[in-house]
Every structure is written in C-alpha cells, then in structure tokens.
Enzyme design. Structure first.
Site, short mmCIF file in Angstrom:
data_model
loop_
_atom_site.label_atom_id
_atom_site.label_comp_id
_atom_site.label_asym_id
_atom_site.label_seq_id
_atom_site.Cartn_x
_atom_site.Cartn_y
_atom_site.Cartn_z
CB VAL A 1 -19.61 20.13 37.27
CG1 VAL A 1 -18.44 21.00 37.68
CG2 VAL A 1 -20.91 20.73 37.77
CB CYS A 2 -16.87 15.99 35.13
SG CYS A 2 -16.71 15.70 36.90
CD GLU A 3 -20.70 17.14 28.42
OE1 GLU A 3 -20.90 17.49 27.24
OE2 GLU A 3 -21.52 16.46 29.08
#
Length: 169
Positions: free
Chosen positions: A60-62
C-alpha cells in the site's frame, strides 16, 4: 488526547490533535538519505505535498508513493513532494534506486519523531507513522489534510494532486 486507528485488524493509538485546513504547517526536523539533518523550512514559499507512510516496504505504501511520484513529474518547480516515514534512510535509498525515483524527497522521522509529534502521526504501539497526506500552500497554510483511520487503505491521492495543480497556477 489520543485517537484510535486501525493497522489491519489491530486497534492502535495516535497521540495529538489532527491538523486542519487553515492551520499553519509546522516546520519539522528529520533525517535525509545522507543521514544529515533535514529542516523542512527550506521549502518555505513553495507548495508542498507531504505523503506520510508507515513503511516503504509494504504494497500500500508503494502504491501511494508511486501515485504521488508519477504526479510529481508534471509538477512545476514551485511544488515539492516530500515522503515521510520512520523507515531507515538506507531502506528509503534502496527503494528510490530500485524504482528510479528522482522528484520525491524522502526523509525519515525515526530519530527525532519531530514530524510525528507536530503532525500527530505516530502510532504508539508500532512506532510507525499513521498514513496521511498534507498539502501546504506557498503561505505555509495547510489546504488539505487527510489522516486515514485504516492504515491499509489508500488516501484520496487524486484529490490531493488536483488541489496541488490548482495552487500551481
């Protein structure tokens, strides 16, 4: 004051009051990718999009980072994209090299937690940052603030990007 958020299925807490639209954006100290002190005041007078992520090593952060980085390719020099996490600078450098990211300033809050305290993003139980997004105008006023209650959800990056573009005229 403490508020509850989710990290997956786990309830966690974040201290402090959320910043709101109209608030003056606090300047903060962090660590850059060369392990030097980073002072956010160097961006005064610029539009800033601050993307806050728990860990660059999660999908998700990527995705969040990729979406903002792609958008930043079309930003003028009046706009700065800053990604803040508690990842070690070594992990941030590895990620930016692997993904060939240039127009996104990564800084780490792992030592000082100054950003986390001033922007109310530190997840107490994990010592990671609560996923959030801030847009700051040239006058250092917050014009967009989004704190996610579920850290595995994506922010409304389209709304933040559109707002940045509208300010950059």
């Amino acid at each position: 004051m403490s508020r509850k958020v989710k990290f997956g299925t786990v309830d966690v807490s974040v201290d402090g009051n959320k910043l709101r639209v109209g608030d003056t954006a606090p300047e903060f100290k962090a660590i850059d990718n060369e392990l030097n002190d980073f002072d956010s005041s160097i961006y005064k007078g610029k539009i800033r999009l601050i993307s806050v992520i728990p860990s660059i090593d999660t999908s998700v952060c990527e995705i969040q980072t990729t979406m903002f980085t792609k958008a930043a390719e079309d930003f003028s020099d009046n706009v700065s994209l800053i990604t803040v996490s508690n990842d070690l600078p070594f992990a941030q450098v590895r990620f930016t090299k692997e993904k060939e990211i240039n127009k996104n300033k990564f800084v780490s809050d792992y030592i000082y937690h100054d950003f986390a305290k001033k922007y109310s993003t530190l997840i107490n139980e994990l010592q990671l940052l609560n996923r959030s997004v801030f847009v700051i105008d040239k006058d250092n006023k917050i014009v967009y603030a989004e704190y996610l209650d579920q850290n595995t959800d994506l922010p409304d990056y389209e709304k933040a990007i559109e707002l940045v573009k509208s300010l950059d005229n």
